[in-house]
Design an enzyme around this catalytic site. Structure first.
Site, PDB file in Angstrom:
ATOM      1  N   SER A  80     -10.688  -0.566   3.065  1.00  0.00           N
ATOM      2  CA  SER A  80      -9.960  -0.714   4.334  1.00  0.00           C
ATOM      3  C   SER A  80      -9.570   0.668   4.860  1.00  0.00           C
ATOM      4  O   SER A  80      -8.935   1.445   4.153  1.00  0.00           O
ATOM      5  CB  SER A  80      -8.683  -1.523   4.124  1.00  0.00           C
ATOM      6  OG  SER A  80      -8.981  -2.785   3.595  1.00  0.00           O
TER       7      SER A  80
ATOM      8  N   GLU B 219      -4.968   3.580   6.382  1.00  0.00           N
ATOM      9  CA  GLU B 219      -4.638   3.316   4.986  1.00  0.00           C
ATOM     10  C   GLU B 219      -5.149   4.477   4.147  1.00  0.00           C
ATOM     11  O   GLU B 219      -4.591   4.839   3.125  1.00  0.00           O
ATOM     12  CB  GLU B 219      -5.315   2.010   4.560  1.00  0.00           C
ATOM     13  CG  GLU B 219      -4.705   1.402   3.326  1.00  0.00           C
ATOM     14  CD  GLU B 219      -5.735   1.052   2.269  1.00  0.00           C
ATOM     15  OE1 GLU B 219      -6.313   1.978   1.670  1.00  0.00           O
ATOM     16  OE2 GLU B 219      -5.940  -0.139   2.036  1.00  0.00           O
TER      17      GLU B 219
ATOM     18  N   ARG C 144       0.829  -1.222   0.000  1.00  0.00           N
ATOM     19  CA  ARG C 144       0.000   0.000   0.000  1.00  0.00           C
ATOM     20  C   ARG C 144       0.863   1.273   0.000  1.00  0.00           C
ATOM     21  O   ARG C 144       0.543   2.253   0.661  1.00  0.00           O
ATOM     22  CB  ARG C 144      -0.938   0.036   1.213  1.00  0.00           C
ATOM     23  CG  ARG C 144      -2.013  -1.034   1.214  1.00  0.00           C
ATOM     24  CD  ARG C 144      -2.985  -0.885   0.046  1.00  0.00           C
ATOM     25  NE  ARG C 144      -4.128  -1.755   0.161  1.00  0.00           N
ATOM     26  CZ  ARG C 144      -4.152  -3.035  -0.243  1.00  0.00           C
ATOM     27  NH1 ARG C 144      -3.093  -3.571  -0.815  1.00  0.00           N
ATOM     28  NH2 ARG C 144      -5.243  -3.769  -0.085  1.00  0.00           N
TER      29      ARG C 144
HETATM   30  N1  EPU Z   1     -11.132 -10.872   9.505  1.00  0.00           N
HETATM   31  C1  EPU Z   1     -11.892 -11.008  10.645  1.00  0.00           C
HETATM   32  N2  EPU Z   1     -12.852 -10.070  10.873  1.00  0.00           N
HETATM   33  C2  EPU Z   1     -13.090  -9.038  10.022  1.00  0.00           C
HETATM   34  C3  EPU Z   1     -12.309  -8.908   8.858  1.00  0.00           C
HETATM   35  C4  EPU Z   1     -11.326  -9.849   8.624  1.00  0.00           C
HETATM   36  O1  EPU Z   1     -11.716 -11.909  11.449  1.00  0.00           O
HETATM   37  O2  EPU Z   1     -14.001  -8.256  10.321  1.00  0.00           O
HETATM   38  C5  EPU Z   1     -10.124 -11.908   9.231  1.00  0.00           C
HETATM   39  C6  EPU Z   1     -10.531 -12.811   8.075  1.00  0.00           C
HETATM   40  O3  EPU Z   1     -11.321 -13.873   8.495  1.00  0.00           O
HETATM   41  C7  EPU Z   1      -9.182 -13.268   7.542  1.00  0.00           C
HETATM   42  C8  EPU Z   1      -8.296 -12.047   7.781  1.00  0.00           C
HETATM   43  O4  EPU Z   1      -8.921 -11.286   8.803  1.00  0.00           O
HETATM   44  O5  EPU Z   1      -8.682 -14.309   8.307  1.00  0.00           O
HETATM   45  C9  EPU Z   1      -8.083 -11.209   6.521  1.00  0.00           C
HETATM   46  O6  EPU Z   1      -9.342 -10.750   6.038  1.00  0.00           O
HETATM   47  P1  EPU Z   1      -9.627 -10.509   4.482  1.00  0.00           P
HETATM   48  O7  EPU Z   1      -9.117 -11.661   3.704  1.00  0.00           O
HETATM   49  O8  EPU Z   1     -11.065 -10.144   4.355  1.00  0.00           O
HETATM   50  O9  EPU Z   1      -8.722  -9.325   4.075  1.00  0.00           O
HETATM   51  P2  EPU Z   1      -8.156  -8.032   4.857  1.00  0.00           P
HETATM   52  O10 EPU Z   1      -6.780  -8.331   5.319  1.00  0.00           O
HETATM   53  O11 EPU Z   1      -9.137  -7.603   5.883  1.00  0.00           O
HETATM   54  C10 EPU Z   1      -7.030  -7.051   2.737  1.00  0.00           C
HETATM   55  C11 EPU Z   1      -6.980  -5.727   2.017  1.00  0.00           C
HETATM   56  C12 EPU Z   1      -8.246  -5.523   1.215  1.00  0.00           C
HETATM   57  C13 EPU Z   1      -8.383  -6.668   0.210  1.00  0.00           C
HETATM   58  C14 EPU Z   1      -8.398  -7.990   0.990  1.00  0.00           C
HETATM   59  C15 EPU Z   1      -8.405  -9.195   0.087  1.00  0.00           C
HETATM   60  C16 EPU Z   1      -5.599  -4.252   3.354  1.00  0.00           C
HETATM   61  C17 EPU Z   1      -5.563  -3.081   4.281  1.00  0.00           C
HETATM   62  N3  EPU Z   1      -6.813  -4.644   2.972  1.00  0.00           N
HETATM   63  O12 EPU Z   1      -8.096  -6.983   3.682  1.00  0.00           O
HETATM   64  O13 EPU Z   1      -8.086  -4.308   0.473  1.00  0.00           O
HETATM   65  O14 EPU Z   1      -9.558  -6.542  -0.546  1.00  0.00           O
HETATM   66  O15 EPU Z   1      -7.205  -8.095   1.805  1.00  0.00           O
HETATM   67  O16 EPU Z   1      -7.155  -9.353  -0.509  1.00  0.00           O
HETATM   68  O17 EPU Z   1      -4.547  -4.768   2.986  1.00  0.00           O
HETATM   69  C18 EPU Z   1      -8.480  -1.952   0.566  1.00  0.00           C
HETATM   70  O18 EPU Z   1      -7.267  -1.817   0.529  1.00  0.00           O
HETATM   71  O19 EPU Z   1      -9.268  -0.979   0.646  1.00  0.00           O
HETATM   72  C19 EPU Z   1      -9.041  -3.303   0.601  1.00  0.00           C
HETATM   73  C20 EPU Z   1     -10.350  -3.542   0.714  1.00  0.00           C
END
Ligand code: EPU
Length: 337
Positions: A237, A333, A165
């Site tokens: 995010s 972010e 990012r």
């Molecule tokens: N999780 C939870 N609770 C929540 C959200 C997530 O327990 O409310 C857990 C999920 O179960 C999983 C882990 O956290 O084990 C990661 O969650 P997820 O795969 O949904 O992705 P994220 O890390 O929350 C990142 C990016 C997103 C992108 C997704 C998918 C960042 C800051 N965010 O989110 O990007 O869509 O991975 O690759 O890196 C963005 O940048 O705006 C964005 C949406």
């Protein structure tokens, strides 16, 4: 012809739907516009901001400067070989439309980045990423107008200094360049990236998976978790996933065995900010006109008439709480103005 407007509402220009105004606002349609604008007296000193789709900004109040809105359109094939195509896309083009177009053409590389809101010119700034792919993986070069010299420059992928990012356009060169175009290398024989767990599971046991299938699955996953900014204003995010010492992660995991951990190097791991926030009980929490999305705790939402101050207040309560419980610092972010 440059048309600098005064007192323009930014409501249509930010997906968090902050009802604020810009002191001055100008639509940029060409590199010529940038040359004319930057040669005006008073331009270098003026407070200014380049705005694309406003899908990663939080306006904490009125913007007392000049907003330059990226409206440089156009897509062209620079070269085409038997196995790949080099595509130049101007900065004002819509990111989700570009992905849809390339997927329709059968050009692989962007399919995991389906439905990310925003414009092409902003994509390299924070190196947008989702479902195992980052835009840096397919960028050849970035073309930009340098406000300091008044010249066009080309950054190679390396020169962009991409990170998680992050890029040179967000760090050392922040505000200096206006991204006019991005050049991509897309593959005609796509190499699918199914490294993201839920994506892999969806195609388990299937023999022929196309980029169209991947794009459709990514759209389905996104729509099941992330709120559509048109329905519930948000900026995706709100925080970055924090990078922490392995020792801290091990300590947290002793009390919370379900902690998701993404190893980055020998001594550091990335944690899931959404998970940490959910453990603190914030998921689905509503505070007046703002809140935490019920399906993804990393996304803060505006229920209609929320203000920047309310969002920031909620964000800081979440940061304090996560720090108290886990000793982890969450960094935004989103870009805050
Ligand atoms: N999780 C939870 N609770 C929540 C959200 C997530 O327990 O409310 C857990 C999920 O179960 C999983 C882990 O956290 O084990 C990661 O969650 P997820 O795969 O949904 O992705 P994220 O890390 O929350 C990142 C990016 C997103 C992108 C997704 C998918 C960042 C800051 N965010 O989110 O990007 O869509 O991975 O690759 O890196 C963005 O940048 O705006 C964005 C949406």
């Amino acid at each position: 012809m440059l048309d600098i407007k005064k007192g323009v509402s930014l409501l249509p220009y930010n997906t968090l739907k902050m009802n604020v105004k810009a002191e001055m606002f100008v639509e940029i349609s060409s590199i010529e516009d940038l040359k004319n604008l930057s040669s005006q007296t008073g331009f270098p000193e003026r407070k200014k901001l380049i705005l694309s789709a406003g899908s990663n900004v939080l306006f904490s109040g009125d913007f007392d400067g000049l907003i330059m809105h990226n409206g440089i359109f156009g897509i062209s094939v620079v070269s085409e070989e038997s196995d790949h195509v080099i595509l130049k896309v101007n900065g004002g083009e819509s990111w989700p439309n570009l992905v849809e177009y390339t997927v329709e053409q059968g050009w692989g590389g962007l399919e995991n980045l389906t439905l990310i809101p925003g414009k092409v010119g902003a994509a390299p700034i924070q190196n947008i990423g989702a479902y195992g792919v980052e835009v840096k993986d397919v960028i050849v070069s970035v073309e930009a107008f340098d406000f300091t010299t008044g010249q066009q420059v080309v950054f190679s992928n390396d020169q962009c200094q991409f990170g998680y990012r992050s890029s040179i356009f967000k760090t050392t060169a922040a505000g200096r360049y206006f991204i006019t175009a991005v050049v991509f290398r897309l593959s005609k024989f796509p190499i699918l990236n199914l490294s993201y767990g839920p994506l892999k599971q969806a195609f388990e046991g299937k023999s022929s998976v196309s980029i169209q299938d991947v794009s459709a699955e990514v759209a389905r996953i996104r729509q099941s978790k992330l709120p559509d900014p048109e329905m519930i204003p948000n900026v995706g995010s709100f925080f970055k996933n924090p990078m922490v010492d392995q020792t801290l992660a091990d300590k947290i995991a002793m009390d919370f065995p379900g902690l998701p951990v993404y190893p980055q190097n020998e001594s550091h791991v990335k944690l899931a900010a959404g998970w940490l926030i959910e453990q603190c009980g914030w998921k689905g929490y509503r505070m007046g006109e703002v809140g935490v999305h019920e399906k993804q705790a990393l996304v803060l939402v505006n229920y209609g008439h929320g203000t920047g101050a309310e969002i920031l207040n909620l964000a800081s309560k979440i940061q304090d709480n996560v720090f108290e419980k886990f000793g982890v610092i969450l960094e935004p972010e989103v870009n805050i103005y």
